[in-house]
Design a protein around this motif. Structure first.
Motif, PDB file in Angstrom:
ATOM      1  N   ALA A 162       9.016  -3.417  -0.917  1.00 52.08           N
ATOM      2  CA  ALA A 162      10.154  -3.190  -1.827  1.00 52.08           C
ATOM      3  C   ALA A 162       9.804  -2.138  -2.872  1.00 52.08           C
ATOM      4  CB  ALA A 162      10.563  -4.500  -2.491  1.00 52.08           C
ATOM      5  N   ALA A 166      11.809   1.324  -3.664  1.00 50.33           N
ATOM      6  CA  ALA A 166      12.254   1.671  -5.022  1.00 50.33           C
ATOM      7  C   ALA A 166      11.712   3.037  -5.437  1.00 50.33           C
ATOM      8  CB  ALA A 166      11.812   0.591  -6.007  1.00 50.33           C
ATOM      9  N   THR A 171      18.269   1.726  -3.357  1.00 53.89           N
ATOM     10  CA  THR A 171      18.837   0.673  -4.188  1.00 53.89           C
ATOM     11  C   THR A 171      19.203  -0.519  -3.323  1.00 53.89           C
ATOM     12  OG1 THR A 171      21.035   1.674  -3.979  1.00 53.89           O
ATOM     13  CG2 THR A 171      19.745   2.271  -5.932  1.00 53.89           C
ATOM     14  N   ARG A 172      19.118  -1.713  -3.913  1.00 53.19           N
ATOM     15  CA  ARG A 172      19.460  -2.938  -3.193  1.00 53.19           C
ATOM     16  C   ARG A 172      20.953  -2.961  -2.896  1.00 53.19           C
ATOM     17  NH1 ARG A 172      16.554  -7.754  -4.406  1.00 53.19           N
ATOM     18  NH2 ARG A 172      18.163  -8.826  -3.194  1.00 53.19           N
ATOM     19  N   GLN A 185      16.196  -8.495   2.171  1.00 55.28           N
ATOM     20  CA  GLN A 185      16.653  -7.493   1.212  1.00 55.28           C
ATOM     21  C   GLN A 185      17.048  -6.247   2.000  1.00 55.28           C
ATOM     22  OE1 GLN A 185      13.503  -6.787  -1.627  1.00 55.28           O
ATOM     23  NE2 GLN A 185      13.790  -8.791  -2.594  1.00 55.28           N
ATOM     24  N   TRP A 187      17.631  -2.414   1.396  1.00 55.20           N
ATOM     25  CA  TRP A 187      17.440  -1.296   0.468  1.00 55.20           C
ATOM     26  C   TRP A 187      18.081  -0.063   1.092  1.00 55.20           C
ATOM     27  CZ3 TRP A 187      14.884  -1.320  -4.303  1.00 55.20           C
ATOM     28  CH2 TRP A 187      14.322  -2.536  -4.667  1.00 55.20           C
TER      29      TRP A 187
END
Length: 195
Positions: A162, A166, A171-172, A185, A187
Motif C-alpha cells: 500500500a 501511495a 488513491t484508494r 484495498q 488503489w
C-alpha cells in the motif's frame, strides 16, 4: 534460492520451438529506469519466481504456493502478453543483471480491471525498486498501451505494498472495494501527466 528441479516443463525449448520462443520474447518491450531493466519473463527466471511465491513473501498473494501452483502463476504472468498485450516483466538490476523481482500489468481470473502488481526477493526489499519499477510500468500501461484503467489490488494487512501505491500517487477507491466478497484495498493509478 531453491535448487532447480528438472521437470520437463521447466526445461528450455530447442530447435524451431526455441527460435519461435525467442521471437515472441523479443516482441515484449524492455523498459529502463535509472537502476533497473524490466524485460520479458524467461524460463530461467522461474526459480526466483518460485522462491518468492513458495515463501512467506507470498502471504498477501494467497500464498505461499507449492511449485506446481507457482508454475501456473508464472505462465499466467508471461502469457498475458500474447493474450491481452499486457503482462509481467522481470526486474533486473542494471549494474549486475541480477533478478530482483517481478512487476506487471495483468488481468487474472476474477480481476475487474488491469492490475499493477509487484513482488520482490527478500534481498531487494527496502531499496525503492518496487516503486521505481511500478512507476515505469504504470506509465507504460496507461500511456503507450492505453489500458482503460489500472489498479493495484492489495490485501489490507500488506502495508508495504500500500505504501508503494501511495508513493506512486494512487488513491484508494472504496466504492470498487465494495464489489469484492473478501477484504481488499483497491488503489487506483493515474498517469501523472494526465492527473
Amino acid at each position: 534460492m531453491t535448487p532447480h528441479t528438472a521437470y520437463p516443463w521447466e526445461a528450455p525449448a530447442s530447435g524451431a520451438a526455441a527460435a519461435l520462443a525467442t521471437q515472441l520474447v523479443m516482441s515484449v518491450p524492455t523498459l529502463e529506469t535509472a537502476r533497473l531493466t524490466l524485460r520479458a519473463i524467461q524460463l530461467s527466471d522461474f526459480d526466483t519466481f518460485a522462491d518468492i511465491l513458495m515463501s512467506q513473501r507470498a502471504l498477501y498473494m494467497d500464498g505461499p504456493f507449492d511449485r506446481e501452483t507457482a508454475w501456473s502463476e508464472f505462465t499466467q504472468c508471461a502469457s498475458g502478453w500474447m493474450l491481452r498485450g499486457a503482462g509481467y516483466f522481470t526486474i533486473l538490476l542494471r549494474d549486475t543483471g541480477a533478478v530482483v523481482g517481478f512487476v506487471g500489468m495483468g488481468m487474472e481470473y476474477g480481476d475487474q480491471e488491469h492490475e499493477l502488481g509487484y513482488f520482490l526477493t527478500a534481498e531487494a526489499e527496502g531499496k525503492g525498486y518496487a516503486t521505481e519499477a511500478a512507476e515505469a510500468v504504470r506509465d507504460y500501461a496507461l500511456g503507450h498501451q492505453e489500458v482503460p484503467s489500472l489498479v493495484s489490488y492489495i490485501d489490507p494487512p500488506n502495508t508495504s505494498s500500500a505504501a508503494v501505491a501511495a508513493r506512486l500517487g494512487a488513491t484508494r477507491d472504496t466504492l470498487s472495494e465494495a464489489a469484492f466478497d473478501t477484504p481488499v484495498q483497491v488503489w487506483r493509478h493515474q498517469l501523472e501527466a494526465y492527473a
